[in-house]
Each structure stands twice: as structure tokens, then as C-alpha cells.
Write a protein that holds these residues in place. Sequence first.
Motif, PDB file in Angstrom:
ATOM      1  N   VAL A  90     -52.363   4.671  -4.663  1.00  0.00           N
ATOM      2  CA  VAL A  90     -51.311   5.181  -3.846  1.00  0.00           C
ATOM      3  C   VAL A  90     -51.971   5.183  -2.571  1.00  0.00           C
ATOM      4  CG1 VAL A  90     -49.802   6.860  -3.545  1.00  0.00           C
ATOM      5  CG2 VAL A  90     -50.222   6.289  -5.611  1.00  0.00           C
ATOM      6  N   PRO A  91     -51.353   4.560  -1.542  1.00  0.00           N
ATOM      7  CA  PRO A  91     -52.135   4.599  -0.107  1.00  0.00           C
ATOM      8  C   PRO A  91     -51.872   5.877   0.593  1.00  0.00           C
ATOM      9  CG  PRO A  91     -50.287   2.907  -0.313  1.00  0.00           C
ATOM     10  CD  PRO A  91     -50.253   3.467  -1.699  1.00  0.00           C
ATOM     11  N   PRO A  92     -52.652   6.239   1.743  1.00  0.00           N
ATOM     12  CA  PRO A  92     -52.261   7.511   2.206  1.00  0.00           C
ATOM     13  C   PRO A  92     -51.048   7.624   2.805  1.00  0.00           C
ATOM     14  CG  PRO A  92     -54.350   6.587   2.970  1.00  0.00           C
ATOM     15  CD  PRO A  92     -53.761   5.394   2.147  1.00  0.00           C
ATOM     16  N   HIS A  93     -50.637   8.860   3.082  1.00  0.00           N
ATOM     17  CA  HIS A  93     -49.306   9.173   3.585  1.00  0.00           C
ATOM     18  C   HIS A  93     -48.092   8.491   2.767  1.00  0.00           C
ATOM     19  CE1 HIS A  93     -51.616  10.685   6.958  1.00  0.00           C
ATOM     20  NE2 HIS A  93     -52.055   9.637   7.036  1.00  0.00           N
ATOM     21  N   SER A  94     -48.164   8.481   1.491  1.00  0.00           N
ATOM     22  CA  SER A  94     -47.359   8.075   0.654  1.00  0.00           C
ATOM     23  C   SER A  94     -46.529   8.839  -0.489  1.00  0.00           C
ATOM     24  CB  SER A  94     -47.762   6.862   0.015  1.00  0.00           C
ATOM     25  OG  SER A  94     -48.260   5.947   0.825  1.00  0.00           O
ATOM     26  N   THR A  95     -45.338   8.680  -0.649  1.00  0.00           N
ATOM     27  CA  THR A  95     -44.743   9.286  -1.881  1.00  0.00           C
ATOM     28  C   THR A  95     -44.622   8.430  -2.953  1.00  0.00           C
ATOM     29  OG1 THR A  95     -43.594  10.801  -0.300  1.00  0.00           O
ATOM     30  CG2 THR A  95     -42.863  10.704  -2.798  1.00  0.00           C
ATOM     31  N   ALA A  96     -44.946   8.884  -4.479  1.00  0.00           N
ATOM     32  CA  ALA A  96     -44.846   7.711  -5.539  1.00  0.00           C
ATOM     33  C   ALA A  96     -44.265   8.500  -6.590  1.00  0.00           C
ATOM     34  CB  ALA A  96     -46.259   7.501  -5.946  1.00  0.00           C
ATOM     35  N   VAL A  97     -43.178   8.016  -7.045  1.00  0.00           N
ATOM     36  CA  VAL A  97     -42.255   8.550  -8.094  1.00  0.00           C
ATOM     37  C   VAL A  97     -42.215   7.304  -9.356  1.00  0.00           C
ATOM     38  CG1 VAL A  97     -41.240  10.175  -6.806  1.00  0.00           C
ATOM     39  CG2 VAL A  97     -40.058   8.181  -7.247  1.00  0.00           C
ATOM     40  N   LYS A 126     -43.737   4.267  -8.475  1.00  0.00           N
ATOM     41  CA  LYS A 126     -43.577   3.190  -7.374  1.00  0.00           C
ATOM     42  C   LYS A 126     -43.548   4.041  -6.077  1.00  0.00           C
ATOM     43  CE  LYS A 126     -41.341  -0.327  -9.832  1.00  0.00           C
ATOM     44  NZ  LYS A 126     -42.608  -0.569 -10.904  1.00  0.00           N
ATOM     45  N   ILE A 127     -44.117   3.397  -5.051  1.00  0.00           N
ATOM     46  CA  ILE A 127     -44.059   4.070  -3.602  1.00  0.00           C
ATOM     47  C   ILE A 127     -42.735   3.985  -3.062  1.00  0.00           C
ATOM     48  CG2 ILE A 127     -45.207   4.015  -1.387  1.00  0.00           C
ATOM     49  CD1 ILE A 127     -47.149   4.395  -3.567  1.00  0.00           C
ATOM     50  N   ILE A 128     -42.086   4.963  -2.772  1.00  0.00           N
ATOM     51  CA  ILE A 128     -40.776   5.154  -2.229  1.00  0.00           C
ATOM     52  C   ILE A 128     -40.726   5.609  -0.867  1.00  0.00           C
ATOM     53  CG2 ILE A 128     -39.835   5.983  -4.526  1.00  0.00           C
ATOM     54  CD1 ILE A 128     -39.493   8.735  -3.249  1.00  0.00           C
ATOM     55  N   GLU A 185     -50.680  16.291  -2.975  1.00  0.00           N
ATOM     56  CA  GLU A 185     -49.763  17.312  -3.958  1.00  0.00           C
ATOM     57  C   GLU A 185     -49.258  16.733  -5.082  1.00  0.00           C
ATOM     58  OE1 GLU A 185     -45.806  20.263  -3.556  1.00  0.00           O
ATOM     59  OE2 GLU A 185     -46.754  19.393  -1.825  1.00  0.00           O
ATOM     60  N   ILE A 186     -49.459  17.165  -6.204  1.00  0.00           N
ATOM     61  CA  ILE A 186     -49.244  16.506  -7.630  1.00  0.00           C
ATOM     62  C   ILE A 186     -48.105  17.283  -8.261  1.00  0.00           C
ATOM     63  CG2 ILE A 186     -50.007  15.339  -9.402  1.00  0.00           C
ATOM     64  CD1 ILE A 186     -52.699  14.750  -8.116  1.00  0.00           C
ATOM     65  N   GLY A 187     -47.200  16.856  -8.545  1.00  0.00           N
ATOM     66  CA  GLY A 187     -45.946  17.576  -9.000  1.00  0.00           C
ATOM     67  C   GLY A 187     -46.191  17.924 -10.759  1.00  0.00           C
ATOM     68  N   ALA A 188     -45.261  18.846 -11.079  1.00  0.00           N
ATOM     69  CA  ALA A 188     -45.565  19.163 -12.527  1.00  0.00           C
ATOM     70  C   ALA A 188     -45.387  17.923 -13.464  1.00  0.00           C
ATOM     71  CB  ALA A 188     -44.383  20.149 -12.852  1.00  0.00           C
ATOM     72  N   GLY A 189     -46.173  17.700 -14.634  1.00  0.00           N
ATOM     73  CA  GLY A 189     -46.151  16.764 -15.471  1.00  0.00           C
ATOM     74  C   GLY A 189     -46.728  15.417 -15.029  1.00  0.00           C
ATOM     75  N   ALA A 190     -47.142  15.319 -13.769  1.00  0.00           N
ATOM     76  CA  ALA A 190     -47.705  13.818 -13.619  1.00  0.00           C
ATOM     77  C   ALA A 190     -48.907  13.616 -14.151  1.00  0.00           C
ATOM     78  CB  ALA A 190     -47.792  13.938 -11.920  1.00  0.00           C
ATOM     79  N   SER A 195     -51.029  12.391   0.381  1.00  0.00           N
ATOM     80  CA  SER A 195     -49.779  11.836  -0.265  1.00  0.00           C
ATOM     81  C   SER A 195     -49.196  12.810  -1.342  1.00  0.00           C
ATOM     82  CB  SER A 195     -50.557  10.910  -1.078  1.00  0.00           C
ATOM     83  OG  SER A 195     -50.754   9.691  -0.231  1.00  0.00           O
ATOM     84  N   LYS A 196     -47.939  12.383  -1.832  1.00  0.00           N
ATOM     85  CA  LYS A 196     -47.418  13.307  -2.777  1.00  0.00           C
ATOM     86  C   LYS A 196     -47.169  12.351  -4.014  1.00  0.00           C
ATOM     87  CE  LYS A 196     -45.309  16.367   0.573  1.00  0.00           C
ATOM     88  NZ  LYS A 196     -44.259  16.889   0.955  1.00  0.00           N
ATOM     89  N   ILE A 197     -47.319  13.060  -5.313  1.00  0.00           N
ATOM     90  CA  ILE A 197     -47.010  12.293  -6.646  1.00  0.00           C
ATOM     91  C   ILE A 197     -45.772  13.083  -7.173  1.00  0.00           C
ATOM     92  CG2 ILE A 197     -47.693  11.472  -8.869  1.00  0.00           C
ATOM     93  CD1 ILE A 197     -48.974  10.146  -6.384  1.00  0.00           C
ATOM     94  N   GLY A 198     -44.482  12.517  -7.513  1.00  0.00           N
ATOM     95  CA  GLY A 198     -43.597  13.216  -7.876  1.00  0.00           C
ATOM     96  C   GLY A 198     -43.701  13.836  -9.423  1.00  0.00           C
TER      97      GLY A 198
END
Length: 175
Positions: free
Chosen positions: A158-165, A170-172, A129-134, A146-149
Amino acid sequence: MIKWFEKWKNEAIYIYEQDPSCQSVWEAFFLFPSIKALKKHQRAHKHYLKKRYTYARWLSERAKFKTGIEIHPGATIGNYLFIDHGMGVVIGETAIIGERVKLYHGVTLGGTGKEKGVKRHPTIENDVEIGAGATILGNVTIGHNSKIGSGAVVLTDVPPHSTAVGIPAKIIKRN
């Protein structure tokens, strides 16, 4: 003919299940811009693979004009891509998108302009899932699930099962 209809019916069902604003599968099938853009992309991609580059680009430009979603005919897209509020989405020529991916408005899967060679755009694995404006630039991979903020700028894998913002992203969180 049946295979074509089944594919797009299933895509419409997926959109209906994912989007709370969608009132029916019929609405998703006939009115949602993501399905219109993806139908045109499928056709343009077939011509692109046959080296009919000008015609393929013409088809993709028409789709961009009608939907606000720009998908290069060379991009490889899996099933169940959900582009919500697609205005301003850009998907580059060598981008690869897996299954059940969600993109929100203003997402860019682009190149840096510095890469040489064949693969210049991101690879998005399944269930991302990739958030608006990413913005995701270059030959990077976004791992499955994974999710991108929103508003993030991703320049590295970005590694699997990660959230980056953030900028740069950066991986949070790692699930």
C-alpha cells in the motif's frame, strides 16, 4: 532505570492522548493491556536477539495469556505503538512496525506460509492506522500515513498516504 521509566511514561502519555476512554496517564501506564504486552515484548525481544529463543517465547506466551495480544519476540516495534482493545492482535516474527502506529482489535500482521527466506511478515511504516479485524499477510509494506480499513485483507504493498479497504484490499484514496 530512568530511560526505561521515561520510555513507558511517554508511551502512556501517547495512549492517553489517543484514546478518549482513557481517563489518566496513570490508567494507561498501569492498566492498559497494550503497554503490558509491549513491556513484555521489549524484554522478550532482548532475549530473542541473544538467541535465547525458548525463554523469549515463554515470555511472549505469558504476555499473550495475560493480554490477548500475541507479539512474536522477533518482531521489531518502534515507539508509540497504540493497540486499542488488543484482544486477538497477532504480530509475526519478521514484522517491522514504525512509529506512532495504531492497531485495533483483531489485527493480524502475518505470513502467508508460502514465503521462503528471512522476511515473511509485513512492514508497517510510520503514522499508519489499521482498523479492527484487518489482516495483512506476507512481505508487504504499508506506506507511511496510510489507513487500512476494518476487515480488509491486504496482500500487496500500500503506497504512502493511501487508504485501502476490502477483500482483497484495494486503494480507494490517495491523499
